[in-house]
Design a protein around this motif. Structure first.
Motif, PDB file in Angstrom:
ATOM      1  N   MET A   1      62.048 -34.105 101.104  1.00 57.18           N
ATOM      2  CA  MET A   1      60.709 -33.929 101.530  1.00 57.18           C
ATOM      3  C   MET A   1      60.163 -32.709 102.189  1.00 57.18           C
ATOM      4  O   MET A   1      59.076 -32.507 101.927  1.00 57.18           O
ATOM      5  N   THR A   2      61.160 -32.129 102.828  1.00 60.79           N
ATOM      6  CA  THR A   2      60.578 -30.664 103.482  1.00 60.79           C
ATOM      7  C   THR A   2      61.451 -29.573 102.846  1.00 60.79           C
ATOM      8  O   THR A   2      62.516 -29.838 102.804  1.00 60.79           O
ATOM      9  N   TRP A   3      60.762 -28.850 102.441  1.00 62.57           N
ATOM     10  CA  TRP A   3      61.537 -27.521 101.840  1.00 62.57           C
ATOM     11  C   TRP A   3      61.090 -26.271 102.476  1.00 62.57           C
ATOM     12  O   TRP A   3      59.877 -26.135 102.737  1.00 62.57           O
ATOM     13  N   THR A   4      62.045 -25.494 102.844  1.00 59.81           N
ATOM     14  CA  THR A   4      61.489 -24.374 103.365  1.00 59.81           C
ATOM     15  C   THR A   4      61.999 -23.150 102.527  1.00 59.81           C
ATOM     16  O   THR A   4      63.366 -22.841 102.082  1.00 59.81           O
ATOM     17  N   LEU A   5      60.964 -22.289 101.989  1.00 63.49           N
ATOM     18  CA  LEU A   5      61.521 -21.168 101.280  1.00 63.49           C
ATOM     19  C   LEU A   5      61.238 -19.943 101.883  1.00 63.49           C
ATOM     20  O   LEU A   5      60.405 -19.521 102.786  1.00 63.49           O
ATOM     21  N   LYS A   6      62.337 -19.117 101.720  1.00 64.39           N
ATOM     22  CA  LYS A   6      62.292 -17.850 102.267  1.00 64.39           C
ATOM     23  C   LYS A   6      61.644 -16.858 101.257  1.00 64.39           C
ATOM     24  O   LYS A   6      62.345 -16.628 100.040  1.00 64.39           O
ATOM     25  N   ILE A   7      60.717 -16.130 101.624  1.00 63.33           N
ATOM     26  CA  ILE A   7      60.022 -15.139 100.571  1.00 63.33           C
ATOM     27  C   ILE A   7      60.730 -13.799 100.804  1.00 63.33           C
ATOM     28  O   ILE A   7      60.956 -13.193 101.684  1.00 63.33           O
ATOM     29  N   ARG A   8      61.043 -13.276  99.383  1.00 61.54           N
ATOM     30  CA  ARG A   8      61.919 -11.952  99.245  1.00 61.54           C
ATOM     31  C   ARG A   8      60.988 -10.898 100.107  1.00 61.54           C
ATOM     32  O   ARG A   8      59.954 -11.004  99.523  1.00 61.54           O
ATOM     33  N   SER A   9      61.589 -10.053 100.662  1.00 61.09           N
ATOM     34  CA  SER A   9      60.772  -9.013 101.308  1.00 61.09           C
ATOM     35  C   SER A   9      60.672  -7.707 100.296  1.00 61.09           C
ATOM     36  O   SER A   9      61.709  -7.488  99.714  1.00 61.09           O
ATOM     37  N   GLY A  10      59.544  -6.931 100.460  1.00 67.54           N
ATOM     38  CA  GLY A  10      59.381  -5.716  99.570  1.00 67.54           C
ATOM     39  C   GLY A  10      59.272  -5.826  98.171  1.00 67.54           C
ATOM     40  O   GLY A  10      59.041  -4.648  97.536  1.00 67.54           O
ATOM     41  N   ILE A  11      58.569  -7.008  98.153  1.00 62.19           N
ATOM     42  CA  ILE A  11      57.625  -7.087  96.615  1.00 62.19           C
ATOM     43  C   ILE A  11      56.337  -6.607  96.742  1.00 62.19           C
ATOM     44  O   ILE A  11      55.827  -6.994  97.819  1.00 62.19           O
ATOM     45  N   THR A  12      55.884  -5.711  95.850  1.00 60.54           N
ATOM     46  CA  THR A  12      54.501  -5.161  95.984  1.00 60.54           C
ATOM     47  C   THR A  12      53.428  -5.652  94.801  1.00 60.54           C
ATOM     48  O   THR A  12      54.037  -5.645  93.838  1.00 60.54           O
ATOM     49  N   PHE A  13      52.304  -5.957  94.972  1.00 63.06           N
ATOM     50  CA  PHE A  13      51.512  -6.189  94.121  1.00 63.06           C
ATOM     51  C   PHE A  13      51.190  -4.704  93.691  1.00 63.06           C
ATOM     52  O   PHE A  13      51.265  -3.692  94.032  1.00 63.06           O
ATOM     53  N   HIS A  14      50.460  -4.733  92.233  1.00 62.36           N
ATOM     54  CA  HIS A  14      49.829  -3.665  91.430  1.00 62.36           C
ATOM     55  C   HIS A  14      49.104  -3.075  92.370  1.00 62.36           C
ATOM     56  O   HIS A  14      49.174  -1.724  92.315  1.00 62.36           O
ATOM     57  N   SER A  15      48.407  -3.611  93.188  1.00 64.82           N
ATOM     58  CA  SER A  15      47.218  -3.222  93.956  1.00 64.82           C
ATOM     59  C   SER A  15      47.687  -2.592  95.209  1.00 64.82           C
ATOM     60  O   SER A  15      47.111  -1.956  95.883  1.00 64.82           O
ATOM     61  N   GLY A  16      48.939  -2.633  95.496  1.00 68.41           N
ATOM     62  CA  GLY A  16      49.477  -2.146  96.528  1.00 68.41           C
ATOM     63  C   GLY A  16      50.123  -2.683  97.760  1.00 68.41           C
ATOM     64  O   GLY A  16      51.203  -2.522  98.452  1.00 68.41           O
ATOM     65  N   GLY A  17      49.547  -4.127  98.228  1.00 71.92           N
ATOM     66  CA  GLY A  17      49.717  -4.685  99.138  1.00 71.92           C
ATOM     67  C   GLY A  17      51.447  -5.257  98.873  1.00 71.92           C
ATOM     68  O   GLY A  17      51.718  -5.291  97.725  1.00 71.92           O
ATOM     69  N   THR A  18      51.802  -6.041  99.970  1.00 70.31           N
ATOM     70  CA  THR A  18      53.103  -6.678  99.973  1.00 70.31           C
ATOM     71  C   THR A  18      53.124  -8.237  99.867  1.00 70.31           C
ATOM     72  O   THR A  18      52.028  -8.651 100.562  1.00 70.31           O
ATOM     73  N   VAL A  19      53.746  -8.878  99.298  1.00 67.71           N
ATOM     74  CA  VAL A  19      53.813 -10.330  98.838  1.00 67.71           C
ATOM     75  C   VAL A  19      54.288 -10.886 100.434  1.00 67.71           C
ATOM     76  O   VAL A  19      55.319 -10.840 100.776  1.00 67.71           O
ATOM     77  N   THR A  20      53.474 -11.815 100.926  1.00 61.73           N
ATOM     78  CA  THR A  20      53.626 -12.584 102.102  1.00 61.73           C
ATOM     79  C   THR A  20      53.533 -13.907 101.814  1.00 61.73           C
ATOM     80  O   THR A  20      53.136 -14.352 100.755  1.00 61.73           O
TER      81      THR A  20
END
Lengths: 523, 317
Positions: free
Chosen positions: A105-124
């Motif tokens: 019922m509870t899921w913990t997702l680890k977000i990959r670091s260092g992925i960037t959007f086309h507009s420049g920001g990092t995915v958080t």
């Protein structure tokens, strides 16, 4: 917390089982001669794809995508939390790894670091939460709303962790997050902008003219180094099947989807192109309204299931580009596919026997069909009617207009033609179209045992137990369900020999699971 | 000359009335179609909940007369509104497509009109000759085939051999020369489709006149047959020819959707089909009005031109 699944590259019990299955399946579905000499993927070139769809109403709003053009366009510019790999296994994309609580019922997702959007920001984590939240809530018009409805709470724990609480256990939750409606888009003040093309996928949009074309160039900061080999993409809407074939034959595009099966044999004579065909979960079907007489009697349903020649339909409607279905929406490439179920074959005597058990000598029913139900539905209906005569069943084929078919005929008339692209997991498929009360339960089917098993299977984390549960469910659907599924239809694509494709091509959706744009390359 | 201006004014006013009636009819017809914008937009994946939310957002819950009035009020102020399905201003959506459609129509007309008139005059001049019969037979054959068949045949002969592209792709950087090259096959198809009508009308009008006494007089004076036809017959045959040319031009603007689909040409026809199947009423209305205006204006132009070319009508007592 149980460590359950690990992301890309990791191998779990489930992953092992799955890839083994998929290898066998791929051997079955790729026709001889398909195996190309494999070379290392090369970079470069602009891939031009001609699509069977594309409308002026196509847009950037992830809630409304429903045709191949926008689906592939979406995968070209976006990444998702997870991805269904070509072999059918689940790999991490924006989510690097995930773990579930023992009750799922509870899921913990680890977000990959260092992925960037086309507009420049990092995915958080905030971007992820906003992207999923867009589909939730009473204001949502998203087609993915039923998928995200069980989410009761999403919160971040630092920039790289998202914790999701569900209203009930769901062992397939990471699979659901690969749905094409759920791209990760940049958040501003906790909201995504559904009119923006910005994403963190392999290509960024240069130009988009809805209903005509889209052109994209490679996102220089894309995190996957072994993917997205093209410098650019050109996606073209070519709804006319002949125009699409002509474009491929005259070299104006490199790839087309949905090759017209009536002329595929003539097209394949051209030596500079090849036909690529994969059988996955896409199936054509005839759902009945199980609440209405005579379909409320399972004997009548069984009689109808024995009154059609499935192999003949595969040969004549799909021109051999498909596989026989057994009234079970779970395709042979899927992990929990029950291969040992008795086959509902063509048997007029058996059909008569079931009619007799229903207290009937003969049966008169109407079947509503339109080409939008599935390609060839009208002919399939006539073929069905012809074969059913031997069993004393008179089927009147009613031709309905394509326009408005999904609103006025499908799920409105008692017996119709329909199709499903299929879903990656048993639970997903069953809870979308077979669970009691599901909005797209097209047969209005309500089987108590089936519904109980569905809930059990969903929160069960043990593979062996799940296999058992899903086996029983498939047996129930095949034997008692309200949907006649005569055939699984292959995805048939025309590909120029200049384009190289991997050994295993994804069968979950058209065009390599919509991912041809990042998995294929120029030879 | 004043009479002409009065006629133009009258006809324009009547034209506006026609457009108004058409818009009411189209709105009513679109209302009668099953399903609505929300259902078409969400498609097979619609649920009752999401449908209700989308209808609320798009204002589809207002009664039909109110929605028509809102639309009309906008149009009267020169604002055709937004396409509800794409959330773009209609002028932006329709503008580029209109340009493409007009380009193709003019291109086809530039090929077809001189060709048809020339054939018609020559056929009249050498009537009942082999040339007359052959050109009649060919033109009638071309018009009798369905448009898509003509198109596919041309693709088979001219595109698969690599001479011309089988599809048209227009981008911001496409030059006029490239446009002429890419749009050649669709223009040629349309030429084949419309030539017969214009050519046969020209031929019939001229032959009709050749029986009149003043032509006989001209012949008796010893003029060459060519001069008789061009100087004496054609000016009097202009009125019916102009009318049929105008009709065909209107057809080239409004009736080429099949050609657009076969050659993947981004014109108004495809946009209109998309809009109808999505029940995007504002777009349907805008395009219908453009099509209706094309008919009204071209007919007006034809009438004005035939009046000007006929001195009896110009100098009425």
């Amino acid at each position: 917390m149980t460590k359950h699944l690990i992301g890309q590259g990791g191998m779990t019990r489930r992953g092992l089982l799955k890839s083994g299955m998929a290898m066998t399946a791929a051997g079955l579905v790729l026709p001889a001669g398909m195996a190309m000499a494999q070379t290392e993927p090369k970079k470069g070139g602009t891939l031009r794809i001609g699509f069977n769809s594309g409308s002026t109403t196509d847009n950037y709003d992830p809630g409304v995508w429903d045709t191949n053009f926008v689906q592939v366009f979406a995968q070209a510019r976006h990444n998702y939390l997870t991805e269904i790999a070509a072999d059918g296994s689940l790999v991490g994309e924006v989510a690097e790894s995930w773990e579930a609580s023992p009750d799922a019922m509870t899921w913990t997702l680890k977000i990959r670091s260092g992925i960037t959007f086309h507009s420049g920001g990092t995915v958080t984590a905030d971007d992820v939460i906003a992207s999923i939240n867009y589909h939730r809530g009473p204001e949502s018009t998203s087609a993915a709303k039923p998928i995200v409805d069980p989410i009761v709470e999403m919160k971040s724990d630092g920039p790289n962790t998202v914790i999701v609480k569900l209203s009930g256990g769901n062992a397939d939750f990471p699979y659901l997050m690969s749905d094409y409606h759920l791209p990760i888009m940049p958040a501003k003040d906790g909201k995504i902008d559904p009119t923006s093309p910005d994403g963190c996928g392999p290509y960024k949009v240069d130009d988009f003219e809805p209903g005509i074309s889209a052109s994209l160039t490679r996102h220089s900061g894309y995190w996957k180094t072994d993917r997205a080999h093209f410098d650019g993409l050109l996606l073209l809407a070519l709804p006319d099947p002949v125009a699409r074939q002509n474009a491929l034959l005259t070299g104006q595009v490199d790839v087309i989807n949905q090759v017209d099966l009536t002329t595929v044999s003539m097209m394949s004579r051209n030596s500079s192109i090849r036909v690529l065909s994969v059988t996955g979960n896409q199936h054509f079907c005839f759902p009945m309204d199980t609440r209405a007489a005579p379909f409320d009697d399972n004997n009548v349903r069984l009689a109808l299931k024995h009154a059609l020649d499935r192999q003949e339909m595969v040969d004549k409607i799909l021109y051999g580009y498909g596989a026989v279905g057994n009234d079970n929406p779970i395709g042979p490439t899927q992990q929990y596919y029950a291969a040992d179920l008795p086959v509902n074959g063509y048997d007029p005597d058996k059909a008569k026997f079931h009619l007799g058990k229903a207290g009937l000598d003969s049966l008169d029913v109407s079947l509503w069909v339109a080409e939008t139900g599935f390609t060839g539905a009208t002919d399939a209906g006539s073929l069905y009617a012809e074969r059913a005569k031997a069993a004393g069943i008179n089927i009147t084929v009613e031709r309905a207009p394509n326009d408005g078919y999904w609103s006025n005929v499908w799920m409105q008339k008692p017996w119709v033609a329909s199709y499903w692209g299929g879903r990656a997991t048993c639970d997903w498929m069953f809870s979308t179209a077979y669970a009691a009360g599901a909005p797209w339960n097209e047969s209005y089917w309500d089987n108590e045992r089936f519904n109980t098993l569905l809930l059990q299977g969903r929160s069960e984390l043990d593979d062996a137990k799940r296999a058992e549960i899903y086996h029983e469910m498939q047996a129930i659907v095949s034997n008692e369900g309200g949907v006649v599924i005569p055939m699984f239809a292959s995805f048939v694509m025309g590909v120029s020999n200049a384009v190289a494709t991997p050994d295993v091509v994804g069968a979950n959706w058209d065009l390599d699971g919509f991912r041809a744009v990042e998995r294929w390359w120029f030879a | 000359m004043n009479e002409i201006w009065r006629m133009i004014g009258q006809r324009l006013l009547l034209g506006v009335l026609t457009l108004f009636i058409i818009s009411v009819v189209i709105f009513g017809a679109t209302e009668l179609l099953p399903g609505d914008l929300a259902r078409e937009l969400l498609g097979q994946s619609a649920t009752e909940e999401t449908l209700a939310a989308l209808r609320e957002q798009l204002g589809l819950n207002d009664p039909a007369p109110l929605r028509y009035w809102n639309w009309l009020a906008g149009v009267l102020q020169g604002d055709f509104g937004m396409s509800m399905a794409t959330q773009k201003p209609i002028s932006e959506l329709v503008g580029a497509r209109l340009g493409n459609t007009l380009f193709l129509a003019l291109y086809a007309a530039a090929l077809a009109v001189p060709f048809a008139l020339l054939l018609g005059v020559l056929a009249a001049l050498w009537r009942n000759s082999i040339f007359d019969r052959a050109s009649n037979a060919l033109a009638l054959t071309a018009i009798s085939f369905p448009e898509f068949f003509v198109a596919y045949t041309l693709i088979l002969w001219l595109a698969q051999s690599g001479l011309f592209p089988s599809m048209v792709r227009i981008t911001g950087s496409t030059t006029t020369g490239e446009m002429l090259y890419m749009a050649f096959l669709p223009a040629l198809t349309l030429t084949l489709v419309v030539t017969a009508h214009m050519m046969r009308m020209t031929r019939a009008a001229i032959i009709n006149l050749l029986a009149s006494p003043y032509i006989e007089m001209a012949r008796l004076k010893g003029m060459s047959p060519m001069r008789v036809v061009l100087r004496h017959a054609v000016p009097n045959a202009l009125a019916p020819i102009i009318n049929v040319v105008a009709l065909n031009l209107a057809y080239l603007i409004t009736g080429v959707v099949v050609i657009e689909v076969v050659f993947v040409y981004p014109g108004l026809g495809q946009l209109m089909i998309d809009a109808v199947s999505n029940r995007d009423i504002a777009v349907v209305q805008a395009i219908t009005l453009i099509f209706a205006s094309a008919y009204v204006l071209l007919n007006l132009l034809a009438d004005v031109l035939s009046t000007i070319t006929n001195p009896r009508l110009m100098h009425r007592k």
